[in-house]
Structure formats: structure tokens, C-alpha cells
Design an enzyme around this catalytic site. Sequence first.
Site, PDB file in Angstrom:
ATOM      1  CB  SER A 168      -0.896   0.010   1.238  1.00 12.07           C
ATOM      2  OG  SER A 168      -1.562   1.246   1.391  1.00 12.07           O
ATOM      3  CE1 TYR A 181      -4.047  -1.832   4.802  1.00 16.70           C
ATOM      4  CE2 TYR A 181      -3.171   0.361   4.395  1.00 16.70           C
ATOM      5  CZ  TYR A 181      -3.632  -0.846   3.919  1.00 16.70           C
ATOM      6  OH  TYR A 181      -3.685  -1.071   2.573  1.00 16.70           O
TER       7      TYR A 181
END
Length: 357
Positions: A168, A181
Site C-alpha cells: 500500500s 495498517y
Amino acid sequence: MRSKTIALIAGLAAGGRSSLRTFLGSPSRTLKGKVALVTGGSRGLGLLIARELIQAGCKVAICARDEAELHRAARSLGPESQVLAIPCDVSDASQVEHLVQEVTERLGEIFLLVNNAGIIQVGPLSTMAQEDFEQAMAVNFFGTLSPTLAVLPTMRAKGSGRIVNITSIGGKVAVPHLLPYDCAKFAALGLSEGLRAELRKDGILVTTVVPGLMRTGSPVNALFKGRRSAEFSWFSIGDAVPLSSINARRAARRIVRAAVRGETELTLGWQAKLLRLGHALFPSLTVDALAALNRLLPGPAATDEGTSLGMDLSSRFSPSGLTWLMNQAARELNQYGGSARPAARHAAQVGLDGEQQ
């Protein structure tokens, strides 16, 4: 004389390219007939990647934790001869070992592994406990490491293979209110780059995918803490608006192409590329800008409201124009497909999952 010199230089260049290709590992020109395993393949980007791989002629296996969601995804992908669906929690190394063994026995040796499974928790740091970070690491990092370690012996023995790790932009630049995250994706990205360097000599090519926000409808399956409805609103709008997110189908096609070519790294979306470039050139300025953004995001709730699944916060029954885009993507990509969720059953009853019940 001049023509001989040019010919010599051209010959050396061609030889150099050939040697470089040998050193790097010659990319497979096709995936036809190859066995591919996609973790987190029951919805969203994973489902789209599985679909692209089937169209490329792969024998595809998908895994996910929710059996109902998984088998619904498999039915949407085609006959059982094309896709194998196996329940698996990738944070459990023993389940992963069993998964890889079963895929190998039923489909053949795995040539391509796509590590896509992940979870995301949204909320300010003050609402996050150590357990939230541990959960993110268990799925997003160890859920990438365990499948990789499980397929490596066979890939090494054959001297070929592909591993694609979906990380990501949050693994390059830490985004506020996504800290568990971010941390797990930073770790996964470091693992992916290290694997690329170490496995190249074995003929195994590792591709690191760095996407920004994609229109997959994933907010309905994210976990929200703090002022949960407010957190859901900003996150779901970011996931839906074309200005801030990218087309997931186009992203899936590009990821499969990168796997075929054995590309080193793929950043998806001009937004992610711009943020990454800004952070590389002006790190202090970028972090200051993110700190300013953090002030605009919802603060913690007056009392602890616990954790909510996004679909329980969704305004799908009286949606705004912006959240409607996100919910449409969620319906199309099986985000409401899990039978274990009351909200999912409610959505199915009113026809929001695209099927008549």
C-alpha cells in the site's frame, strides 16, 4: 572501420542484455496453464485479480476466512474446474501450510502466489490498543510471510516462480488514522523488497505492488474506532471518488501484467505516485501536511464506542451520492457476501448484493 565499431558495440550491448536477462531471470511470457494462488481472493481487488488470472488461462485457487463469501466468489468466477476455493486464515501458519498442500495436490505446483489478504483499522491512535497492531501484523505481514515460506521450497526446486505482494502507499508514507495498517504494510513492503533481492538467484521474481485508494467498496469491511460514523464517512468517500481513488479493474489487469513480466515494483494511481514523490523530495513538508490533515480528521469519541464493521455504519439505505459509489462497488465485488454478518444478511434480503433471496 566505423561500421565494424558500431557492430561490435551493438553485439556487446546485445550480449549484455542477454546476460542481464539470465541474471535477473527470464520473465514468463504467459501464465496459461500455470497454477496461481490468490489470498484474500473472495472480494475486492483479490476477486478481480483472480478473474484476470482465469482469463489469462491460469488454474486459480482463492482463499479467505469466510466460507460463504468465499464460495459465492468462486461461483461468480466460473466452474470448479477453473477455480478452487479453500477457507484459510492466513494469520495461522498451520492453516497456510494445509492450504498450499491442498492446492498443490488438486491443481499442481504453484507458479504464482498473490499475497493480497489484509485488514484495515481506521481511527485515531488514542483509540488503538496494542492488540490492534498485533492483529494488523498477523494478517498484513505474517499473512504475507507464511504463504511465501510455504511455496518457496517447490519454487526453488523448479528454479522458477512469481510472488506478487499487494502492499500500500500506506507502506511508503504513514497516513493518519491508519497507524496499525501503516506499520504492517511498511513491514510487508520491506519483506517484499528483501525477497526480491534474495530470491532472484533462484529464478523466483517478486513484484511489490504499491496501490493508493481503489474503488473496491472495501470500507464496508474495514474496522472503525473512535467516532465511528465520522471515520467511516471520510474513509468511504476517499475510496469512492475518482479524484482520490483508482479503477480497481484496471488495477487488477495491470497487476497481472506486472506478474507476467516479473516487474520489480508497481505503484498504482497518480495520487499514490504524487504522495510518494513528495515524501521522497520533501519529507518534512509532506509529514507537516499530513499533520495538518490529521487536525481535520475526526477526534476520539467522548466515550469508548468500541469497534464497528463498516457495513454496520454504511448509509446504503439512504445513501448520499458519494457513498452510493462506494456501495455500488461493494455490491459488485462481493463485499456484502459474508453470511456471518447480520448487516450482510439484511443487505441480501433487500437485494443490495445483486441476488434475489
